[in-house]
Design a protein around this motif. Structure first.
Motif, mmCIF file in Angstrom:
data_model
loop_
_atom_site.group_PDB
_atom_site.id
_atom_site.type_symbol
_atom_site.label_atom_id
_atom_site.label_comp_id
_atom_site.label_asym_id
_atom_site.label_seq_id
_atom_site.Cartn_x
_atom_site.Cartn_y
_atom_site.Cartn_z
ATOM 1 N N ILE A 26 0.669 -1.219 -0.072
ATOM 2 C CA ILE A 26 0.238 -0.272 -0.107
ATOM 3 C C ILE A 26 0.853 1.235 -0.060
ATOM 4 C CG2 ILE A 26 -1.416 1.386 1.299
ATOM 5 C CD1 ILE A 26 -2.701 -1.335 2.008
ATOM 6 N N ILE A 27 2.211 0.879 1.474
ATOM 7 C CA ILE A 27 3.210 2.787 0.819
ATOM 8 C C ILE A 27 3.309 2.652 -0.231
ATOM 9 C CG2 ILE A 27 5.234 2.863 2.439
ATOM 10 C CD1 ILE A 27 3.771 2.053 4.690
ATOM 11 N N ASP A 28 3.615 1.190 -1.129
ATOM 12 C CA ASP A 28 4.893 1.712 -1.871
ATOM 13 C C ASP A 28 3.663 2.104 -3.260
ATOM 14 O OD1 ASP A 28 6.577 0.695 -1.615
ATOM 15 O OD2 ASP A 28 6.854 -1.239 -2.089
ATOM 16 N N GLN A 29 2.900 1.481 -3.285
ATOM 17 C CA GLN A 29 1.263 1.825 -4.713
ATOM 18 C C GLN A 29 1.115 3.815 -4.098
ATOM 19 O OE1 GLN A 29 -0.030 1.222 -6.806
ATOM 20 N NE2 GLN A 29 0.709 -1.070 -6.794
ATOM 21 N N ILE A 30 1.068 3.856 -2.810
ATOM 22 C CA ILE A 30 0.977 5.445 -3.005
ATOM 23 C C ILE A 30 1.883 6.445 -3.063
ATOM 24 C CG2 ILE A 30 0.295 7.426 -0.909
ATOM 25 C CD1 ILE A 30 -0.828 5.657 0.683
ATOM 26 N N ALA A 31 3.218 5.559 -2.577
ATOM 27 C CA ALA A 31 4.576 6.223 -3.127
ATOM 28 C C ALA A 31 4.713 6.926 -5.048
ATOM 29 C CB ALA A 31 5.776 5.532 -2.428
ATOM 30 N N LYS A 32 3.786 5.805 -5.401
ATOM 31 C CA LYS A 32 4.274 5.813 -7.122
ATOM 32 C C LYS A 32 2.964 6.918 -7.354
ATOM 33 C CE LYS A 32 6.522 1.360 -6.829
ATOM 34 N NZ LYS A 32 6.628 -0.055 -7.445
ATOM 35 N N LYS A 33 1.951 6.650 -6.583
ATOM 36 C CA LYS A 33 0.488 8.113 -6.764
ATOM 37 C C LYS A 33 0.037 6.578 -7.550
ATOM 38 C CE LYS A 33 3.026 11.934 -6.747
ATOM 39 N NZ LYS A 33 3.027 13.567 -7.127
ATOM 40 N N GLY A 34 0.334 5.429 -7.553
ATOM 41 C CA GLY A 34 -0.442 4.260 -8.441
ATOM 42 C C GLY A 34 -1.755 3.898 -7.037
ATOM 43 N N MET A 35 -2.005 4.204 -6.153
ATOM 44 C CA MET A 35 -3.297 3.858 -5.539
ATOM 45 C C MET A 35 -4.682 4.077 -6.269
ATOM 46 S SD MET A 35 -4.284 2.060 -2.896
ATOM 47 C CE MET A 35 -2.983 1.425 -1.962
ATOM 48 N N ASP A 36 -5.966 3.514 -6.548
ATOM 49 C CA ASP A 36 -6.772 3.867 -6.314
ATOM 50 C C ASP A 36 -7.733 2.877 -5.925
ATOM 51 O OD1 ASP A 36 -7.372 1.388 -6.992
ATOM 52 O OD2 ASP A 36 -6.991 1.650 -9.770
ATOM 53 N N THR A 37 -8.882 3.881 -5.679
ATOM 54 C CA THR A 37 -10.047 3.835 -4.800
ATOM 55 C C THR A 37 -10.351 0.788 -5.313
ATOM 56 O OG1 THR A 37 -11.743 4.941 -5.145
ATOM 57 C CG2 THR A 37 -12.677 3.225 -3.952
ATOM 58 N N ASN A 38 -10.280 0.825 -5.873
ATOM 59 C CA ASN A 38 -10.138 -0.719 -6.130
ATOM 60 C C ASN A 38 -8.731 -1.184 -5.514
ATOM 61 O OD1 ASN A 38 -13.098 0.054 -8.232
ATOM 62 N ND2 ASN A 38 -11.084 -0.462 -9.503
ATOM 63 N N LYS A 39 -7.915 -0.860 -5.796
ATOM 64 C CA LYS A 39 -6.672 -1.300 -4.841
ATOM 65 C C LYS A 39 -6.744 -1.298 -3.562
ATOM 66 C CE LYS A 39 -3.234 -0.679 -8.632
ATOM 67 N NZ LYS A 39 -1.744 0.379 -9.389
ATOM 68 N N LEU A 40 -6.988 -0.363 -3.394
ATOM 69 C CA LEU A 40 -7.536 0.300 -1.968
ATOM 70 C C LEU A 40 -8.273 -1.301 -1.248
ATOM 71 C CD1 LEU A 40 -6.476 1.788 1.373
ATOM 72 C CD2 LEU A 40 -9.057 3.679 0.651
ATOM 73 N N VAL A 41 -9.770 -1.025 -1.769
ATOM 74 C CA VAL A 41 -10.267 -1.969 -1.455
ATOM 75 C C VAL A 41 -10.147 -3.698 -1.160
ATOM 76 C CG1 VAL A 41 -12.867 -3.662 -1.647
ATOM 77 C CG2 VAL A 41 -12.696 -0.786 -2.396
ATOM 78 N N ILE A 42 -9.296 -3.128 -1.780
ATOM 79 C CA ILE A 42 -9.107 -5.273 -2.559
ATOM 80 C C ILE A 42 -8.066 -5.326 -1.342
ATOM 81 C CG2 ILE A 42 -7.269 -6.685 -3.436
ATOM 82 C CD1 ILE A 42 -8.337 -5.633 -5.938
ATOM 83 N N PHE A 43 -6.945 -4.866 -0.601
ATOM 84 C CA PHE A 43 -6.056 -4.376 -0.121
ATOM 85 C C PHE A 43 -6.128 -4.780 1.585
ATOM 86 C CE2 PHE A 43 -2.477 -2.297 -2.278
ATOM 87 C CZ PHE A 43 -2.089 -3.861 -2.400
ATOM 88 N N VAL A 44 -8.156 -3.923 1.767
ATOM 89 C CA VAL A 44 -7.962 -3.702 2.870
ATOM 90 C C VAL A 44 -9.515 -4.979 2.164
ATOM 91 C CG1 VAL A 44 -10.220 -2.992 3.967
ATOM 92 C CG2 VAL A 44 -8.439 -1.045 3.108
ATOM 93 N N GLY A 45 -10.326 -5.438 2.069
ATOM 94 C CA GLY A 45 -11.037 -6.962 1.922
ATOM 95 C C GLY A 45 -9.370 -7.997 2.236
ATOM 96 N N ILE A 46 -8.244 -8.361 2.227
ATOM 97 C CA ILE A 46 -7.096 -8.988 2.531
ATOM 98 C C ILE A 46 -6.756 -8.819 3.520
ATOM 99 C CG2 ILE A 46 -5.126 -9.426 1.672
ATOM 100 C CD1 ILE A 46 -4.723 -9.073 -0.935
ATOM 101 N N ILE A 47 -6.976 -7.751 4.182
ATOM 102 C CA ILE A 47 -6.687 -7.354 6.466
ATOM 103 C C ILE A 47 -8.017 -7.834 6.656
ATOM 104 C CG2 ILE A 47 -6.424 -5.762 7.853
ATOM 105 C CD1 ILE A 47 -4.399 -4.646 5.709
ATOM 106 N N PHE A 48 -8.905 -7.966 6.206
ATOM 107 C CA PHE A 48 -10.485 -8.070 7.192
ATOM 108 C C PHE A 48 -10.238 -9.937 6.969
ATOM 109 C CE2 PHE A 48 -14.819 -9.091 6.924
ATOM 110 C CZ PHE A 48 -15.398 -7.977 8.531
ATOM 111 N N ILE A 49 -10.692 -10.575 5.592
ATOM 112 C CA ILE A 49 -10.556 -11.968 5.731
ATOM 113 C C ILE A 49 -9.421 -12.593 6.575
ATOM 114 C CG2 ILE A 49 -10.469 -13.120 4.212
ATOM 115 C CD1 ILE A 49 -12.016 -11.841 2.464
ATOM 116 N N ASN A 50 -8.583 -12.066 6.413
ATOM 117 C CA ASN A 50 -6.961 -13.004 7.361
ATOM 118 C C ASN A 50 -7.484 -12.639 9.370
ATOM 119 O OD1 ASN A 50 -3.944 -13.518 6.891
ATOM 120 N ND2 ASN A 50 -4.387 -11.483 8.589
ATOM 121 N N GLY A 51 -8.302 -10.419 9.205
ATOM 122 C CA GLY A 51 -8.043 -11.311 10.392
ATOM 123 C C GLY A 51 -9.430 -11.730 11.096
#
Length: 583
Positions: free
Chosen positions: A42-67
């Protein structure tokens, strides 16, 4: 780590629970590797300015399911592993209790009750923690620690990983030293706790004696002194225990410092990304628990090792009296014959039975008299097989009592010892102790024969009156008669009354003996007493002096010849006359 090898028998027994539990622990360790990696991405995507809503939802979903998965798997492994460790505690306590119940009296002469209780409580608890928290820390320190290290080295930087782990040997050396020190000190702490248990047990049991001699303050001081020793020894354990976490945190802090300094250099030189460095530091944070687990593991293992050694040493003691190979399960009743040339409790004992030779016909009553300490109770204990003799033996019918099982022998015997023990239950339950299905009519009949029925009816709740610990609410005579009723209820072929009428008056004694004679026709009865009136109606009387039979016969025979029996009978008769005259 030999404690895990020693407990292998239990791990095999609970292999399914431990197998699934450890598998879930491994899954948890692997799932814990995901969030730091996702955070770095996530931090690398933000640093490269490549983060969008879809990617953020996927990343958050992974962390949520993992939890969610971590929550479920952690719940399951705890119930499986910690639940199994509770089964170990139960099994060890059962083993100890069964072992205690089979041990000979000599075992309890060498081991005090408080010490045995400490084995069944504190020591079992320490072993349980080894089988529960010990397995957790062992698996986590290896699997989680190893997985984190692999992830750090493979996915981020092997050079940063290697440099950051330079302080680890310091932790390994210090924790090993602390572990040895902890083992020694914990063993001493457990021994002092056993001594405290002994002190409490003795003081509670002897409370009346302590009060009657006005020794309350001295006893409290002695308890405080022993309690101080326990505190001091446990403080020594705590001081070593307290060194583990600070030492590990110091090592981790040094690793953090190295990781940030050297990692920043690698970021500047573009060898790793900023997200990679943050992931690395996060992984290093996860690595704190496995490092702490190593220190905790040493702590738990050393405690468990010391406690299991104490338990295993106790369980290794063989009972001196046990069933012979091929012992008979059934005893045919008949005459009882003693033929013992000599018997001593042990080599150091000054007391010795000599030339004990007599026969009690089935259905007869035998009286055994003599001065205190002359062997009356010893003769009875040999019949009960609380001790065995190598020089002669006892036969019942055509069987040597050593050739039948202990249960087969003792199922025929009702024993009323000198020291009466009543349980902290009702009068009815105390009398019915030896016969679970006894009816109230049977209990009352036994009480009537023992001449305690009228006393019981006078109690506040009658037969449902709770007698208190060891029958504290009853008089000595009442306790004796309840004990007699308890033995009479099972209607034994052999009844042993070991000086158990000493606390009742002559009139009550005569009433009990008359009831016994009427009720026990055809059954054998042994009576030991210091009062000649208790044995004068016996079919056979033997007189002991210094472990030897000096007189033998009926009351009529013995009072007509000069000797100890005639002298004591006349003296006691005179004492009764004087007492009646004084009244």
């Amino acid at each position: 780590m030999s404690i895990f090898k020693d407990l292998l028998w239990f791990f095999k027994q609970e292999k399914r629970s431990y197998g699934i539990g450890i598998f879930l622990l491994v899954l948890v360790a692997l799932l814990e590797l995901i969030p730091p990696k996702v955070i770095g991405m996530i931090i690398d995507q933000i640093a490269k300015k490549g983060m969008d809503t879809n990617k953020l939802v996927i990343f958050v979903g992974i962390i949520f399911i993992n939890g969610l998965l971590l929550y479920y798997f952690r719940f399951k492994w705890r119930t499986l592993i910690f639940g199994s460790s509770l089964k170990l505690a139960r099994q060890l306590r059962n083993n100890l209790y069964s072992h205690f119940s089979t041990m000979s009296p000599s075992f309890y002469q060498k081991n005090r009750i408080g010490d045995l209780m400490a084995h069944a409580t504190n020591d079992v608890q320490s072993v349980r923690e080894t089988a529960g928290a010990g397995i957790l820390t062992f698996v986590d320190s290896i699997i989680l620690g190893g997985s984190v290290l692999v992830m750090m080295a493979v996915s981020i930087s092997w050079k940063l990983t290697l440099v950051s782990l330079i302080p680890l040997p310091i932790m390994a050396i210090t924790t090993q030293y602390y572990g040895k020190l902890l083992h020694q000190r914990f063993h001493l702490a457990q021994e002092s706790f056993s001594e405290l248990n002994n002190k409490v047990q003795e003081s509670m049991s002897g409370l009346k004696v302590i009060r009657s001699f006005g020794q309350e303050k001295e006893d409290i001081q002695a308890f405080r002194a022993q309690s101080d020793i326990v505190v001091e020894n446990n403080m020594k354990v705590a001081r070593v225990d307290a060194l583990f976490d600070p030492t590990i945190m110091l090592v981790v802090s040094i690793s953090y410092l190295i990781a940030i300094v050297y990692g920043s250099k690698l970021v500047v030189s573009d060898e790793i990304s900023i997200g990679g460095l943050i992931s690395f530091v996060t992984y290093l944070g996860i690595l704190i628990w496995p490092m702490l687990a190593i220190g905790w593991l040493f702590n738990i293992v050393q405690r468990g090792r010391a406690s299991y050694d104490r338990i295993r040493t106790l369980l290794a003691v063989e009972p001196e009296i046990k069933n012979a190979k091929g012992a008979l399960e059934h005893l045919e009743m008949g005459d009882i014959h003693y033929a013992i040339s000599s018997f001593k409790y042990n080599e150091e004992s000054n007391f010795e039975l000599k030339n004990i030779n007599f026969t009690v016909k089935e259905g007869q009553t035998i009286g055994i008299v003599g001065k205190t300490g002359q062997g009356k109770t010893t003769i009875l204990k040999l019949l009960l097989r609380e001790y065995d003799t190598q020089n002669g033996g006892v036969t019942i019918g055509y069987s040597n009592i050593k050739d039948v099982t202990l249960n087969a022998l003792r199922n025929h015997i009702g024993y009323v010892p000198q020291e009466h023990f009543l349980f902290s239950t009702s009068v009815s339950e105390n009398i019915g102790f030896g016969k679970e299905d006894a009816t109230s009519e049977e209990i009352e009949r036994a009480a009537e024969i023992a001449s305690i029925h009228d006393d019981i009816l006078g109690f506040l709740d009658g037969y449902e009156t709770v007698v208190g610990e060891r029958g504290v609410s009853l008089s000595g005579g009442q306790k004796q008669r309840i004990s007699i009723a308890r033995s009479l209820l099972v209607n034994p072929n052999i009844l042993i009354l070991d000086d158990c009428l000493s606390a009742v008056d002559a009139k009550t004694e005569e009433k009990i003996l008359r009831s016994l004679k009427e009720d026990r026709v055809g059954k054998t009865t042994f009576i030991t007493s210091h009062r000649m009136s208790a044995v004068m109606h016996s079919d056979l009387i033997i007189v002991l002096d210094e472990g030897d039979i000096i007189q033998k016969g009926t009351h009529e025979n013995l009072v007509n010849v000069e000797g100890w029996y005639k002298e004591m009978f006349e003296r006691q008769q005179l004492e009764e006359l004087v007492e009646q005259g004084g009244m």
